[in-house]
Design an enzyme around this catalytic site. Sequence first.
Site, short mmCIF file in Angstrom:
data_model
loop_
_atom_site.label_atom_id
_atom_site.label_comp_id
_atom_site.label_asym_id
_atom_site.label_seq_id
_atom_site.Cartn_x
_atom_site.Cartn_y
_atom_site.Cartn_z
N GLY A 32 22.42 -3.72 0.78
CA GLY A 32 23.00 -2.42 1.12
C GLY A 32 24.07 -2.01 0.11
N HIS A 33 24.92 -2.97 -0.28
CA HIS A 33 25.95 -2.67 -1.29
C HIS A 33 25.31 -2.33 -2.63
CE1 HIS A 33 28.43 -5.45 1.36
NE2 HIS A 33 29.19 -4.38 1.30
N GLY A 149 28.77 3.51 2.72
CA GLY A 149 27.58 3.34 3.56
C GLY A 149 27.73 4.13 4.85
N SER A 188 27.64 -7.63 5.99
CA SER A 188 28.15 -8.93 5.56
C SER A 188 28.29 -9.86 6.76
CB SER A 188 29.51 -8.77 4.89
OG SER A 188 29.36 -7.95 3.75
#
Length: 290
Positions: A32-33, A149, A188
């Site tokens: 995602g990052h 996000g 995370s």
Amino acid sequence: MQIIHTASALRQALKSQTNIAFVPTMGNLHAGHIHLVEIAKQHGQCVVVSIFVNPLQFGANEDLATYPRTLEADCDKLKTAGATIVFAPTVEEMYPDFDGNTLNQTMTITAPPIANELCGASRPGHFSGVATIVMKLFNMVMPQVAIFGQKDFQQLFIIKQLIRQFNLPIKAIGVDTVREANGLAMSSRNGYLSVEQHHQASQLNQSLQNIVTQIQNNTQQNHIINFHQLENEAIASLKTQGWIVDYVSIKSALTLSDASSTDSHLVVLAAAKLGNTRLIDNIEFLRALH
Ligand code: PAF
């Protein structure tokens, strides 16, 4: 790719840059990052990624001490992704009055009232901590664009207010949540889940999907929708499946106030715990009102 630890070295490195896209993170990077970095590359010639686990946004009983710190692996991923600069400051650098024990950050951003609802209801002070560190990072990086996000929908909403109300010349861009194959939003904190919990965690997104489907069907058929009933049914169902539910809430995506029959742009948000792991998710959607 440069790895920089101080604000002065960062300013020096960015001196002649006029097209900076910034991705603030707390590290322990996942796909995602990396997607945020990909988007950042489309918006700026120079992509700065910060990695800083911000003590000010953690409550006393939260996971500050155990939050995974994986700087070396993160830098490898960011190099491959094509970031220009990684800014990984120490606590002392970000909080100049830190005495090894207390941050002594006596000046903070007061977050707007919405910061006390949804995630803020069970995490008092969290969004003030987020707004304060994001303001500090903006002051150091001075980006033209900042990428966040959408998984943290409420956070992005508050940061957009921060930018507007403090007249910052920064454009905030929200990026769609990247999901695992079972629909679980990447986070995370997913690393805290056991294999079994990992499978089960998809239920959170499924319950949101289920609400969206019901709203869309009822809207199409012109039925009156009881939003609170939909929320309560989802909460009850998650509880039966073993979740400790913080909230399931249907809101206007534009104002984050309670959804009403005239809102066509909605977001359904949830936060719930599986064991000790708190997960959040949301789905933003449009519906065609007649
Ligand atoms: O979303 C996060 O990772 C953090 O809240 C942020 C924006 C990096 C501030 O610490």
